[in-house]
Motif scaffolding. Structure first.
Motif, PDB file in Angstrom:
ATOM      1  N   ARG A  58     -32.634  28.640  -1.781  1.00 25.39           N
ATOM      2  CA  ARG A  58     -32.661  27.356  -1.890  1.00 25.39           C
ATOM      3  C   ARG A  58     -31.085  27.414  -1.184  1.00 25.39           C
ATOM      4  O   ARG A  58     -30.417  25.930  -0.488  1.00 25.39           O
ATOM      5  CB  ARG A  58     -32.384  27.283  -3.505  1.00 25.39           C
ATOM      6  CG  ARG A  58     -34.057  27.799  -3.913  1.00 25.39           C
ATOM      7  CD  ARG A  58     -33.998  26.899  -5.365  1.00 25.39           C
ATOM      8  NE  ARG A  58     -35.326  26.297  -5.674  1.00 25.39           N
ATOM      9  CZ  ARG A  58     -35.182  26.969  -6.498  1.00 25.39           C
ATOM     10  NH1 ARG A  58     -34.089  27.145  -8.036  1.00 25.39           N
ATOM     11  NH2 ARG A  58     -36.994  26.820  -7.489  1.00 25.39           N
ATOM     12  N   LYS A  59     -30.419  27.803  -1.174  1.00 25.70           N
ATOM     13  CA  LYS A  59     -28.961  27.852  -0.681  1.00 25.70           C
ATOM     14  C   LYS A  59     -28.600  28.070   0.751  1.00 25.70           C
ATOM     15  O   LYS A  59     -28.537  26.934   1.480  1.00 25.70           O
ATOM     16  CB  LYS A  59     -28.104  28.979  -0.982  1.00 25.70           C
ATOM     17  CG  LYS A  59     -27.403  29.007  -2.440  1.00 25.70           C
ATOM     18  CD  LYS A  59     -26.670  30.135  -2.584  1.00 25.70           C
ATOM     19  CE  LYS A  59     -25.928  30.669  -4.307  1.00 25.70           C
ATOM     20  NZ  LYS A  59     -25.476  31.465  -3.994  1.00 25.70           N
ATOM     21  N   ALA A  60     -29.895  28.376   1.796  1.00 27.04           N
ATOM     22  CA  ALA A  60     -29.823  28.524   2.892  1.00 27.04           C
ATOM     23  C   ALA A  60     -30.337  26.699   3.196  1.00 27.04           C
ATOM     24  O   ALA A  60     -30.201  26.526   4.593  1.00 27.04           O
ATOM     25  CB  ALA A  60     -31.297  29.625   3.485  1.00 27.04           C
ATOM     26  N   ILE A  62     -30.051  24.205   1.639  1.00 31.65           N
ATOM     27  CA  ILE A  62     -28.364  23.604   1.948  1.00 31.65           C
ATOM     28  C   ILE A  62     -27.758  23.885   2.605  1.00 31.65           C
ATOM     29  O   ILE A  62     -27.352  22.653   3.323  1.00 31.65           O
ATOM     30  CB  ILE A  62     -28.166  23.596   0.445  1.00 31.65           C
ATOM     31  CG1 ILE A  62     -28.691  23.602  -0.536  1.00 31.65           C
ATOM     32  CG2 ILE A  62     -26.755  22.951   0.519  1.00 31.65           C
ATOM     33  CD1 ILE A  62     -28.646  23.746  -2.428  1.00 31.65           C
ATOM     34  N   ARG A  63     -27.646  24.796   3.344  1.00 31.77           N
ATOM     35  CA  ARG A  63     -26.599  25.085   4.270  1.00 31.77           C
ATOM     36  C   ARG A  63     -26.729  25.054   5.626  1.00 31.77           C
ATOM     37  O   ARG A  63     -25.880  24.565   6.355  1.00 31.77           O
ATOM     38  CB  ARG A  63     -26.097  26.657   4.030  1.00 31.77           C
ATOM     39  CG  ARG A  63     -25.120  27.281   2.824  1.00 31.77           C
ATOM     40  CD  ARG A  63     -25.464  29.130   3.049  1.00 31.77           C
ATOM     41  NE  ARG A  63     -24.379  29.345   2.088  1.00 31.77           N
ATOM     42  CZ  ARG A  63     -24.496  30.292   1.964  1.00 31.77           C
ATOM     43  NH1 ARG A  63     -25.224  31.118   2.410  1.00 31.77           N
ATOM     44  NH2 ARG A  63     -23.908  30.412   0.963  1.00 31.77           N
ATOM     45  N   ALA A  64     -27.879  24.672   6.080  1.00 31.53           N
ATOM     46  CA  ALA A  64     -28.874  24.301   6.991  1.00 31.53           C
ATOM     47  C   ALA A  64     -28.265  22.597   7.091  1.00 31.53           C
ATOM     48  O   ALA A  64     -28.436  22.238   8.394  1.00 31.53           O
ATOM     49  CB  ALA A  64     -30.405  24.724   6.596  1.00 31.53           C
ATOM     50  N   ALA A  66     -25.421  20.575   6.480  1.00 33.00           N
ATOM     51  CA  ALA A  66     -24.308  20.935   6.868  1.00 33.00           C
ATOM     52  C   ALA A  66     -24.418  20.773   8.415  1.00 33.00           C
ATOM     53  O   ALA A  66     -23.436  19.925   9.466  1.00 33.00           O
ATOM     54  CB  ALA A  66     -23.493  21.471   6.671  1.00 33.00           C
ATOM     55  N   PRO A  67     -25.092  21.922   9.354  1.00 32.62           N
ATOM     56  CA  PRO A  67     -25.063  22.220  10.436  1.00 32.62           C
ATOM     57  C   PRO A  67     -25.673  20.452  11.597  1.00 32.62           C
ATOM     58  O   PRO A  67     -25.443  19.610  12.123  1.00 32.62           O
ATOM     59  CB  PRO A  67     -25.357  22.913  11.356  1.00 32.62           C
ATOM     60  CG  PRO A  67     -24.883  24.000  10.082  1.00 32.62           C
ATOM     61  CD  PRO A  67     -25.109  23.179   9.238  1.00 32.62           C
TER      62      PRO A  67
END
Length: 93
Positions: A58-60, A62-64, A66-67
């Motif tokens: 899930r964190k991955a 969300i982090r995707a 931003a870019p």
């Protein structure tokens, strides 16, 4: 040459395998079977690992974002919004 209870007590202080050590330490005193306690500990460790993997996934996701936002939002504004604003400004002025 170490007494069994003391050897297992050191494992009992381990963060993840502490339950294994505590069960084995109790078994040296009482003679209780270890299989059930170790199966329960293994099941708990598997559940913890599964939950940690889900949280990381899930964190991955969300982090995707931003870019993607940093790359696609400016291009959308430059290619989608700016030409419309320039076209409307030319008609108005």
């Amino acid at each position: 040459g170490e007494p069994a209870a003391r050897a297992w007590a050191e494992l009992g202080m381990h963060r993840r395998l502490g339950a294994v050590g505590r069960a084995a330490s109790r078994a040296t005193d009482s003679g209780a079977a270890l299989a059930q306690a170790w199966e329960a500990t293994a099941a708990q460790l598997r559940d913890d690992a599964r939950i940690a993997a889900e949280v990381a996934a899930r964190k991955a996701g969300i982090r995707a974002l931003a870019p993607l936002g940093l790359c696609f939002l400016p291009s959308f504004i430059c290619l989608g919004i700016v030409p419309i604003v320039i076209g409307l400004a030319g008609d108005i002025l």
